[in-house]
Each structure stands twice: as structure tokens, then as C-alpha cells.
Design an enzyme around this catalytic site. Sequence first.
Site, PDB file in Angstrom:
ATOM      1  N   CYS A 292      17.699  12.925  21.992  1.00 55.93           N
ATOM      2  CA  CYS A 292      16.601  12.081  22.482  1.00 55.93           C
ATOM      3  C   CYS A 292      16.742  10.595  22.167  1.00 55.93           C
ATOM      4  O   CYS A 292      16.747   9.770  23.085  1.00 55.93           O
ATOM      5  CB  CYS A 292      15.284  12.581  21.925  1.00 55.93           C
ATOM      6  SG  CYS A 292      14.794  14.134  22.638  1.00 55.93           S
TER       7      CYS A 292
HETATM    8  C1  UDX Z   1      13.134  13.256  18.287  1.00 57.10           C
HETATM    9  C2  UDX Z   1      11.622  13.049  18.131  1.00 57.10           C
HETATM   10  O1  UDX Z   1      11.280  13.174  16.741  1.00 57.10           O
HETATM   11  C3  UDX Z   1      10.862  14.035  18.973  1.00 57.10           C
HETATM   12  O2  UDX Z   1       9.479  13.784  18.879  1.00 57.10           O
HETATM   13  C4  UDX Z   1      11.323  13.887  20.416  1.00 57.10           C
HETATM   14  O3  UDX Z   1      10.647  14.785  21.245  1.00 57.10           O
HETATM   15  C5  UDX Z   1      12.821  14.095  20.519  1.00 57.10           C
HETATM   16  O4  UDX Z   1      13.485  13.175  19.653  1.00 57.10           O
HETATM   17  P1  UDX Z   1      14.979  14.900  17.289  1.00 57.10           P
HETATM   18  O5  UDX Z   1      15.981  14.107  18.064  1.00 57.10           O
HETATM   19  O6  UDX Z   1      15.066  16.372  17.338  1.00 57.10           O
HETATM   20  O7  UDX Z   1      13.499  14.524  17.749  1.00 57.10           O
HETATM   21  O8  UDX Z   1      15.122  14.492  15.745  1.00 57.10           O
HETATM   22  P2  UDX Z   1      14.394  13.543  14.684  1.00 57.10           P
HETATM   23  O9  UDX Z   1      14.011  14.342  13.520  1.00 57.10           O
HETATM   24  O10 UDX Z   1      13.346  12.727  15.289  1.00 57.10           O
HETATM   25  O11 UDX Z   1      15.609  12.615  14.230  1.00 57.10           O
HETATM   26  C6  UDX Z   1      16.300  11.761  15.134  1.00 57.10           C
HETATM   27  C7  UDX Z   1      17.460  11.102  14.426  1.00 57.10           C
HETATM   28  O12 UDX Z   1      17.015  10.136  13.486  1.00 57.10           O
HETATM   29  C8  UDX Z   1      18.328  12.083  13.625  1.00 57.10           C
HETATM   30  O13 UDX Z   1      19.678  11.734  13.786  1.00 57.10           O
HETATM   31  C9  UDX Z   1      17.873  11.871  12.205  1.00 57.10           C
HETATM   32  O14 UDX Z   1      18.842  12.224  11.264  1.00 57.10           O
HETATM   33  C10 UDX Z   1      17.596  10.378  12.207  1.00 57.10           C
HETATM   34  N1  UDX Z   1      16.653   9.945  11.159  1.00 57.10           N
HETATM   35  C11 UDX Z   1      15.348  10.364  11.193  1.00 57.10           C
HETATM   36  C12 UDX Z   1      17.079   9.112  10.150  1.00 57.10           C
HETATM   37  O15 UDX Z   1      18.257   8.726  10.081  1.00 57.10           O
HETATM   38  N2  UDX Z   1      16.178   8.683   9.226  1.00 57.10           N
HETATM   39  C13 UDX Z   1      14.874   9.072   9.235  1.00 57.10           C
HETATM   40  O16 UDX Z   1      14.111   8.634   8.350  1.00 57.10           O
HETATM   41  C14 UDX Z   1      14.459   9.954  10.247  1.00 57.10           C
END
Ligand code: UDX
Length: 473
Positions: A292
Site C-alpha cells: 500500500c
Molecule cells: C497499510 C495501512 O496501515 C493500512 O491501513 C492500509 O489499508 C494498507 O497499508 P500495511 O501496508 O499492511 O498497511 O502495513 P503497515 O503496518 O501500515 O506498515 C507499512 C510499512 O511501514 C511497513 O513496511 C512497516 O514496517 C513500516 N513502518 C510502520 C515503519 O517503518 N515504522 C512504523 O512506525 C510503522
Amino acid sequence: MPRAKGQGRPAREKAGARGAEAAREPPLTLGVSGLGFVGVAMSVAFAHYGHDVVGYDVVDRRREEVGRGHAPFFDPGLEEELSSAVKSGRLRVAKDRESFFRDADVVFLCLPTPSRSDGSVETSFLEEEALRLGKLLRRSRSWKLIVVKSTSPPGTVRKIERIIAGESGKKPGEDFSVASNPEFLAEGNLVRDALEPSRIVVGTSDERSERTLRQAYSGFPGPFVALPPTSSELVKYSSNALLAVKVSFANEIARLAEKVGSDVYPVMEAVGMDPRLGKAFLRAGPGFGGSCFPKDLKGLVAFARQMGVPLPVTDAALNVNETQARHVVDLAETASGGLLAGREVALLGLAFKRDTDDVRESRAYPILGELLKRGALVRLHDPKAAESFRAGLPKILSVDPGPRVRFCETPEEALRGANLALVQCDWEEYAALPPSAWKELKDRLVIDARRSVDPATMRRAGVRYVAIGKGEP
Ligand code: UDX
């Protein structure tokens, strides 16, 4: 945690505003077209709250698998919820599109909207499905609600409406309606996010569609936000962009913290205590990946560009992200005395984040590419995502790395005899490794790009521990 089975009351019995209205309506059959991450999670959630759900997917094997109650991918708790939904008879999979469309009162389109090479959003899967549904609608006598759940640029609902109207010869708002209903499901947390959404956002153009969606979501907790379609479409992009901006901001401050001998983690903890900012999504790391954030941010920027509106903040979040993998490898190189060539690196964690086997846009790819560019040999390990990562390699690497890349069955095997380790993904399994496993590293050096292993374990192992966002005081 997902609520215990049976705790979600069936839609027709549910009390409260949405439930009370729904109780007066005849029950709906909810159709879910596209049984990927979103489609399966939503099917399970609708069934959990007592709705009658029919699913459909163009891929035979996917229909067969989900129809038997088997999750086609790993996400905690999904297999159990899916199998119980199928066993209860509340969720079934149609054998063809005709019977699917005939049975469904509402059709949720959960189809892919991938990136084009210029970053803009490819909506052709939605458009082609709209053509096919339009054909079926021509012969249908009942009103249908088509709901775009896929993330798609503002204006997509209108476009789908035009396609269906053109193909069916029927009148939007009277014979059928099209609405937007973005999802906010994070992988690794699909079941909980589907069962307990932070909010249910819908974009409707007529009262009947809104009422129908309220009924479809009867039983679900969380506020119900009804907006016009374009605003609903924009909510999804804005949410993802703002979350990604937070991550990139933490990564930007991490670089500064490393330089000035500070630690970005307690800094962001304290920053996040301000309720106006919040603690979530301020964990520095290797950058954001997944299906996403990278795609949606690029899609938003491309769409806004077409509209003649620059989005410098979103653009900057993407830029920081694109350079973060290099930054992680710089940390490894500096800690290795400026030379990675000929050194063997154990790259631990290939999934884009923990608790998923999804490797889409995983930062492990650019990190691996950068390590190879600098002449390192790389051992790879992941408890769940190794196979899908291996399958994605040819698309990512321009040259065949040959024996310079090797997959290992266990983290211990990856560590044994490697020079250093780089932790890309915060799997519990790595945090649980004993000091003896880390001691096997020839250079006794660990780069933790996720802040997921315990520095005390590293000290006991006599390992030098370099953590992202933490400088030497
Ligand atoms: C995201 C949104 O959270 C969700 O609402 C939407 O529908 C789809 O995209 P997702 O891609 O599954 O979901 O993962 P998410 O937990 O949001 O993390 C996204 C990325 O950011 C990951 O690579 C994660 O490791 C990274 N991340 C997240 C960080 O590096 N630091 C953080 O503090 C949070």
C-alpha cells in the site's frame, strides 16, 4: 485481539443505531469480488457479524481454496476465522460470476489497483469488472449496489458508474448505485482490523446506498462516516500518506540522532506523548514497504500532478524512503571499517514487516541490491517469506547474483560463519535467539535496522550492536 467467536452478534439481532435500522430491512447477501488480502479479510468479517456472504474470484484455485475454508496466504488468525465462516455456512464461494452476481445484493469490488511505471494507478481491473457486471445487470431486475473497496483515485466511483450505466442501459441511482468504501486493513493484523475497524468510511451519492451500507456493516464497532464518493476516495490516500509521512519523518530524525549521539526511539516516544501527534508510526527502520504505502503515495502524487497540484510533503516522504535502504547499508559498511566487499552478511527477515509472508516492496530487496553492489556475499533467512522473496528476485536484480546469494533454513545457519548480521524484519524469532547464536558471527557485528533485538543479548554475546537511529553518545 479479535473478539472471541460468537461475541459479534448476527446483524439482524444487533442493537444500536446501525443494528436497529438494519433489523427493519430484509437481510442482505453481501458479495465480495476478488479474494485477495482485502476480499478474504472482509468476507470473514461480514460472516463473523452474521451476514450471508458470497465470494468470487477469477482464479479457479483461489475459489476452490477459499471455498474450502483455507486462507490463501498467512496472516495471524485468518485461517481459523475463514474456516469457521465457511463451516457455519455464512460464507460460500460462487462457482461463476453469473450466480455470484445473481445472489449478491451488494458487490464489494476488492480488486488490485497496481502502479503503472509512472506511478499512476492502474484501474483497468475495476473497469473491466464494471463492464462484465454491467452486462449482467442488463438482465437483472433487482437494484444492486456496487462498492469500490480497492484503493483508487478520486473520480473512480463516477467512472465505474458511467461504465456500468453504458453497458447495462440502466439508470444510476435508480436501477443500481456505485459507492466507495475504502479499507484500512494492515497486513499481519488483517483479522482484527477487519473485525474492529477504527472507522467505516463510505462515499455514497444516494440515500439508499448509504442505508444499505449501514446495514452491511451492522454489528461492526467503530464510527460510520458517510461522505460524498470523491471525499471517501481521498480519505484512503490521505490516511496512508500521513502515516507514511510519520515513518519517513522518524527515519529522517534517526539519521540526525545517529550523528549527534542521540537515540531516535526515546525521542519519538516523548514526541508521540503529545496527543496531537500520537506514538504510532514513529518507529525508525529500513523504510516502509508493503502493497500500500509505496504504491498509494506514488499514486496520490501522480494523480495530484495530473490535477496540476504539487504535493511536496508526500513527495518528500517517498524520497526519504527511497534513500533509507542505502542508509542502512551505509551503517553496515561504516561499522565494517568501510569495506563490505568479500564480507558475508546474514540478512535476517525478508518480509516487508513481521507476521506476514508478503514481500511486496519489502525493503529487503533494495538492501540486498545495495549489499551486492558493494561486493558483499549475502545469506538470507525468513521464517515465512523466503519462497516468495526468492520468486521476486529476478524482477529486482538486474544481474544473476549466482552463489553470492544463499538462502538458509534457520537463522542459526545464516549466522554461523557469516561476518555480520543485518536485521531487516522484526520477527519474534530473531529477538528470541540466544547469545550463543550471535556469537557465531565472525566479526561479532549486528546492524539492527528494526530495533528488534535486545542490546543486553548482544552484550552477553560480545557482539557490537549498531542500531538504526542511535548514535554513539
Ligand atoms: C497499510 C495501512 O496501515 C493500512 O491501513 C492500509 O489499508 C494498507 O497499508 P500495511 O501496508 O499492511 O498497511 O502495513 P503497515 O503496518 O501500515 O506498515 C507499512 C510499512 O511501514 C511497513 O513496511 C512497516 O514496517 C513500516 N513502518 C510502520 C515503519 O517503518 N515504522 C512504523 O512506525 C510503522
